[in-house]
Design a protein around this motif. Sequence first.
Motif, PDB file in Angstrom:
ATOM      1  N   LYS A   1       0.794  -1.227   0.000  1.00 59.89           N
ATOM      2  CA  LYS A   1       0.000   0.000   0.000  1.00 59.89           C
ATOM      3  C   LYS A   1       0.827   1.278   0.000  1.00 59.89           C
ATOM      4  O   LYS A   1       0.270   2.354  -0.252  1.00 59.89           O
ATOM      5  CB  LYS A   1      -0.938   0.017   1.219  1.00 59.89           C
ATOM      6  CG  LYS A   1      -2.060  -1.000   1.144  1.00 59.89           C
ATOM      7  CD  LYS A   1      -3.113  -0.712   2.205  1.00 59.89           C
ATOM      8  CE  LYS A   1      -4.322  -1.618   2.029  1.00 59.89           C
ATOM      9  NZ  LYS A   1      -5.409  -1.250   2.968  1.00 59.89           N
ATOM     10  N   ILE A   2       2.098   1.219   0.273  1.00 60.25           N
ATOM     11  CA  ILE A   2       2.922   2.422   0.383  1.00 60.25           C
ATOM     12  C   ILE A   2       3.910   2.465  -0.777  1.00 60.25           C
ATOM     13  O   ILE A   2       4.646   1.505  -1.024  1.00 60.25           O
ATOM     14  CB  ILE A   2       3.676   2.463   1.723  1.00 60.25           C
ATOM     15  CG1 ILE A   2       2.678   2.482   2.888  1.00 60.25           C
ATOM     16  CG2 ILE A   2       4.585   3.686   1.790  1.00 60.25           C
ATOM     17  CD1 ILE A   2       3.330   2.387   4.255  1.00 60.25           C
ATOM     18  N   ALA A   3       3.913   3.613  -1.459  1.00 64.03           N
ATOM     19  CA  ALA A   3       4.819   3.803  -2.590  1.00 64.03           C
ATOM     20  C   ALA A   3       5.615   5.080  -2.402  1.00 64.03           C
ATOM     21  O   ALA A   3       5.113   6.081  -1.872  1.00 64.03           O
ATOM     22  CB  ALA A   3       4.037   3.864  -3.905  1.00 64.03           C
ATOM     23  N   LEU A   4       6.866   5.059  -2.861  1.00 61.24           N
ATOM     24  CA  LEU A   4       7.733   6.233  -2.854  1.00 61.24           C
ATOM     25  C   LEU A   4       7.870   6.721  -4.291  1.00 61.24           C
ATOM     26  O   LEU A   4       8.128   5.945  -5.207  1.00 61.24           O
ATOM     27  CB  LEU A   4       9.104   5.882  -2.278  1.00 61.24           C
ATOM     28  CG  LEU A   4      10.117   7.032  -2.189  1.00 61.24           C
ATOM     29  CD1 LEU A   4       9.642   8.091  -1.200  1.00 61.24           C
ATOM     30  CD2 LEU A   4      11.488   6.488  -1.783  1.00 61.24           C
ATOM     31  N   ASN A   5       7.693   8.031  -4.478  1.00 59.68           N
ATOM     32  CA  ASN A   5       7.722   8.635  -5.806  1.00 59.68           C
ATOM     33  C   ASN A   5       8.803   9.716  -5.821  1.00 59.68           C
ATOM     34  O   ASN A   5       8.831  10.590  -4.944  1.00 59.68           O
ATOM     35  CB  ASN A   5       6.346   9.224  -6.115  1.00 59.68           C
ATOM     36  CG  ASN A   5       6.227   9.775  -7.519  1.00 59.68           C
ATOM     37  OD1 ASN A   5       6.979  10.653  -7.915  1.00 59.68           O
ATOM     38  ND2 ASN A   5       5.241   9.288  -8.262  1.00 59.68           N
ATOM     39  N   ALA A   6       9.701   9.687  -6.822  1.00 54.43           N
ATOM     40  CA  ALA A   6      10.760  10.684  -6.932  1.00 54.43           C
ATOM     41  C   ALA A   6      10.914  11.099  -8.399  1.00 54.43           C
ATOM     42  O   ALA A   6      10.880  10.262  -9.300  1.00 54.43           O
ATOM     43  CB  ALA A   6      12.081  10.135  -6.398  1.00 54.43           C
ATOM     44  N   GLY A   7      11.071  12.411  -8.617  1.00 61.88           N
ATOM     45  CA  GLY A   7      11.222  12.902  -9.984  1.00 61.88           C
ATOM     46  C   GLY A   7      11.481  14.391  -9.995  1.00 61.88           C
ATOM     47  O   GLY A   7      12.082  14.941  -9.060  1.00 61.88           O
ATOM     48  N   PHE A   8      11.009  15.068 -11.048  1.00 59.53           N
ATOM     49  CA  PHE A   8      11.166  16.512 -11.159  1.00 59.53           C
ATOM     50  C   PHE A   8       9.996  17.062 -11.952  1.00 59.53           C
ATOM     51  O   PHE A   8       9.268  16.322 -12.637  1.00 59.53           O
ATOM     52  CB  PHE A   8      12.487  16.874 -11.847  1.00 59.53           C
ATOM     53  CG  PHE A   8      12.454  16.677 -13.342  1.00 59.53           C
ATOM     54  CD1 PHE A   8      12.171  17.740 -14.189  1.00 59.53           C
ATOM     55  CD2 PHE A   8      12.671  15.420 -13.893  1.00 59.53           C
ATOM     56  CE1 PHE A   8      12.118  17.556 -15.558  1.00 59.53           C
ATOM     57  CE2 PHE A   8      12.622  15.235 -15.262  1.00 59.53           C
ATOM     58  CZ  PHE A   8      12.347  16.309 -16.104  1.00 59.53           C
ATOM     59  N   SER A   9       9.823  18.395 -11.894  1.00 59.07           N
ATOM     60  CA  SER A   9       8.763  19.021 -12.685  1.00 59.07           C
ATOM     61  C   SER A   9       9.134  20.456 -13.017  1.00 59.07           C
ATOM     62  O   SER A   9       9.889  21.122 -12.295  1.00 59.07           O
ATOM     63  CB  SER A   9       7.421  18.986 -11.946  1.00 59.07           C
ATOM     64  OG  SER A   9       7.423  19.865 -10.847  1.00 59.07           O
ATOM     65  N   LEU A  10       8.572  20.931 -14.122  1.00 59.00           N
ATOM     66  CA  LEU A  10       8.601  22.338 -14.519  1.00 59.00           C
ATOM     67  C   LEU A  10       7.232  22.911 -14.239  1.00 59.00           C
ATOM     68  O   LEU A  10       6.210  22.296 -14.580  1.00 59.00           O
ATOM     69  CB  LEU A  10       8.925  22.467 -16.002  1.00 59.00           C
ATOM     70  CG  LEU A  10      10.343  22.102 -16.433  1.00 59.00           C
ATOM     71  CD1 LEU A  10      10.356  21.724 -17.914  1.00 59.00           C
ATOM     72  CD2 LEU A  10      11.282  23.271 -16.187  1.00 59.00           C
ATOM     73  N   THR A  11       7.185  24.112 -13.633  1.00 59.50           N
ATOM     74  CA  THR A  11       5.916  24.730 -13.280  1.00 59.50           C
ATOM     75  C   THR A  11       5.891  26.171 -13.769  1.00 59.50           C
ATOM     76  O   THR A  11       6.879  26.895 -13.646  1.00 59.50           O
ATOM     77  CB  THR A  11       5.694  24.701 -11.754  1.00 59.50           C
ATOM     78  OG1 THR A  11       5.884  23.379 -11.273  1.00 59.50           O
ATOM     79  CG2 THR A  11       4.289  25.159 -11.403  1.00 59.50           C
ATOM     80  N   HIS A  12       4.757  26.560 -14.324  1.00 62.17           N
ATOM     81  CA  HIS A  12       4.562  27.922 -14.816  1.00 62.17           C
ATOM     82  C   HIS A  12       3.353  28.527 -14.127  1.00 62.17           C
ATOM     83  O   HIS A  12       2.285  27.919 -14.078  1.00 62.17           O
ATOM     84  CB  HIS A  12       4.351  27.905 -16.330  1.00 62.17           C
ATOM     85  CG  HIS A  12       3.988  29.236 -16.918  1.00 62.17           C
ATOM     86  ND1 HIS A  12       4.872  30.297 -16.967  1.00 62.17           N
ATOM     87  CD2 HIS A  12       2.826  29.686 -17.480  1.00 62.17           C
ATOM     88  CE1 HIS A  12       4.273  31.337 -17.540  1.00 62.17           C
ATOM     89  NE2 HIS A  12       3.037  30.995 -17.854  1.00 62.17           N
ATOM     90  N   PHE A  13       3.535  29.742 -13.570  1.00 62.13           N
ATOM     91  CA  PHE A  13       2.452  30.493 -12.947  1.00 62.13           C
ATOM     92  C   PHE A  13       2.211  31.762 -13.764  1.00 62.13           C
ATOM     93  O   PHE A  13       3.147  32.526 -14.030  1.00 62.13           O
ATOM     94  CB  PHE A  13       2.805  30.904 -11.518  1.00 62.13           C
ATOM     95  CG  PHE A  13       3.103  29.759 -10.592  1.00 62.13           C
ATOM     96  CD1 PHE A  13       2.082  29.105  -9.925  1.00 62.13           C
ATOM     97  CD2 PHE A  13       4.404  29.340 -10.371  1.00 62.13           C
ATOM     98  CE1 PHE A  13       2.357  28.057  -9.052  1.00 62.13           C
ATOM     99  CE2 PHE A  13       4.693  28.300  -9.508  1.00 62.13           C
ATOM    100  CZ  PHE A  13       3.658  27.653  -8.846  1.00 62.13           C
ATOM    101  N   SER A  14       0.970  32.009 -14.129  1.00 66.38           N
ATOM    102  CA  SER A  14       0.639  33.193 -14.914  1.00 66.38           C
ATOM    103  C   SER A  14      -0.861  33.397 -14.879  1.00 66.38           C
ATOM    104  O   SER A  14      -1.631  32.434 -14.747  1.00 66.38           O
ATOM    105  CB  SER A  14       1.102  33.013 -16.364  1.00 66.38           C
ATOM    106  OG  SER A  14       0.538  33.993 -17.203  1.00 66.38           O
ATOM    107  N   ASN A  15      -1.308  34.674 -15.019  1.00 63.59           N
ATOM    108  CA  ASN A  15      -2.754  34.905 -15.123  1.00 63.59           C
ATOM    109  C   ASN A  15      -3.220  34.979 -16.566  1.00 63.59           C
ATOM    110  O   ASN A  15      -4.354  35.347 -16.845  1.00 63.59           O
ATOM    111  CB  ASN A  15      -3.180  36.154 -14.334  1.00 63.59           C
ATOM    112  CG  ASN A  15      -2.622  37.436 -14.927  1.00 63.59           C
ATOM    113  OD1 ASN A  15      -2.614  37.646 -16.137  1.00 63.59           O
ATOM    114  ND2 ASN A  15      -2.153  38.331 -14.065  1.00 63.59           N
ATOM    115  N   GLY A  16      -2.334  34.604 -17.495  1.00 61.78           N
ATOM    116  CA  GLY A  16      -2.720  34.538 -18.893  1.00 61.78           C
ATOM    117  C   GLY A  16      -2.929  35.891 -19.538  1.00 61.78           C
ATOM    118  O   GLY A  16      -3.630  36.001 -20.539  1.00 61.78           O
ATOM    119  N   GLY A  17      -2.323  36.937 -18.993  1.00 62.40           N
ATOM    120  CA  GLY A  17      -2.458  38.270 -19.569  1.00 62.40           C
ATOM    121  C   GLY A  17      -3.757  38.960 -19.227  1.00 62.40           C
ATOM    122  O   GLY A  17      -4.042  40.033 -19.765  1.00 62.40           O
ATOM    123  N   MET A  18      -4.544  38.387 -18.303  1.00 65.71           N
ATOM    124  CA  MET A  18      -5.813  39.020 -17.950  1.00 65.71           C
ATOM    125  C   MET A  18      -5.618  40.217 -17.028  1.00 65.71           C
ATOM    126  O   MET A  18      -6.538  40.996 -16.820  1.00 65.71           O
ATOM    127  CB  MET A  18      -6.757  37.998 -17.320  1.00 65.71           C
ATOM    128  CG  MET A  18      -7.278  36.987 -18.340  1.00 65.71           C
ATOM    129  SD  MET A  18      -8.659  36.008 -17.726  1.00 65.71           S
ATOM    130  CE  MET A  18      -7.822  34.978 -16.522  1.00 65.71           C
TER     131      MET A  18
END
Length: 393
Positions: free
Chosen positions: A175-192
Amino acid sequence: MKFLYVILFLFCVGIVSAQKDSAQIKKHNFMTYSSLQFMYQNGHVFATNDFLRGANIEAEKINAYQAFALKLATQTTGEKLWQQIFNYPYWGAGIYTADFYNPEEIGNPIAIYGFFNGPFHRWENLTFNYEIGFGATFNWKSFNPVTNQYNVAIGAGESFLLDAGMNLEYYLTDKIALNAGFSLTHFSNGGMKKPNFGLNTIAPRVSVKYDLHERPEFIHREVPDFTPNSEWLISFYGGAKNVVFDNVDINIMEKYEGVFFPEIGFSLGYNRRISYKSKIGAGMSFSYDGSIATQVAVNNNELEAVDGPFTDKLMISIYPTYELVANRLSLVLLPSFYLYRKHIDNLTPVFHQKVGLKYYLTDKIFAGITLRAYKFHVSDFVEWNIGYRFYRK
């Protein structure tokens, strides 16, 4: 504006839960094979604007951050053919918070988002996966010309979140899993709401996942041979762009409210579905950008737009397309090029990028949301789409 982000979240999470497959009978609900996952990451903020490069109260670079998330997911079992084709992914919703070590100027943003984790390959207790996420973020300490004049990264108290990465997941117990990796994240209001140079990050991440139920036995069946097919599409979009005019003599708060201009258009496209997962194609867009060739006048300390010629605001663009298709939902990538627009100073680059989600409400009618950007990190505006396709089964 907050209403739009609520709609976005419901669109992002709700449409996945509405997946249908007429050839199969649904036997399990979301909670049948659900899991809880706690995630932590600590990484790098790209210095894409002056605020992040050190033009802030502390006169220091903002180049690091940490984030936490709690996610609720459901594991697919192969009851529907698309689940087997995607190698039995899991998907769900999460609550996310980030700390950029500058709460006075950035705040501590909180996001609600949907995510999809799909395996590239499975072994007995190990999977190599990709994960994408999309949602709405709140609780920013956004730009204010009086009290927070340096934060040109985030112009509103709300924004969108786009996240993509890869990871390895290993089951330590049943039932227990370990997850390891990386990510790219972008935050923006889309020009609103301007300014809006956005925040872009990359970071390793670790997660612990706990299955609330026994791990399922995956359903395997013979996958029918795929027959390529074609479709023609017509879609219409609408949006708005906020423009700030720095050179007007007006109350500073009124100045940075800016002026909102309509963005409307329609697209014609052709797609060839080359596999159960993928479509490729091309298209052409005809659009009207209300912010082009526009000036403003001041009337009673308020800004009023003075329109330029209608024809100066018309544009034509062309694009190749790629769609990653999971039943009724598609992730759409459209690298685009302006084929025609009037030459005017301070235009955005000819090459621009579009990425979006599309969901088929029926076999022929679809709705979607698309972020238009340039230089791969600066948001231009958000397109809200509705469309129709012509095809033969």
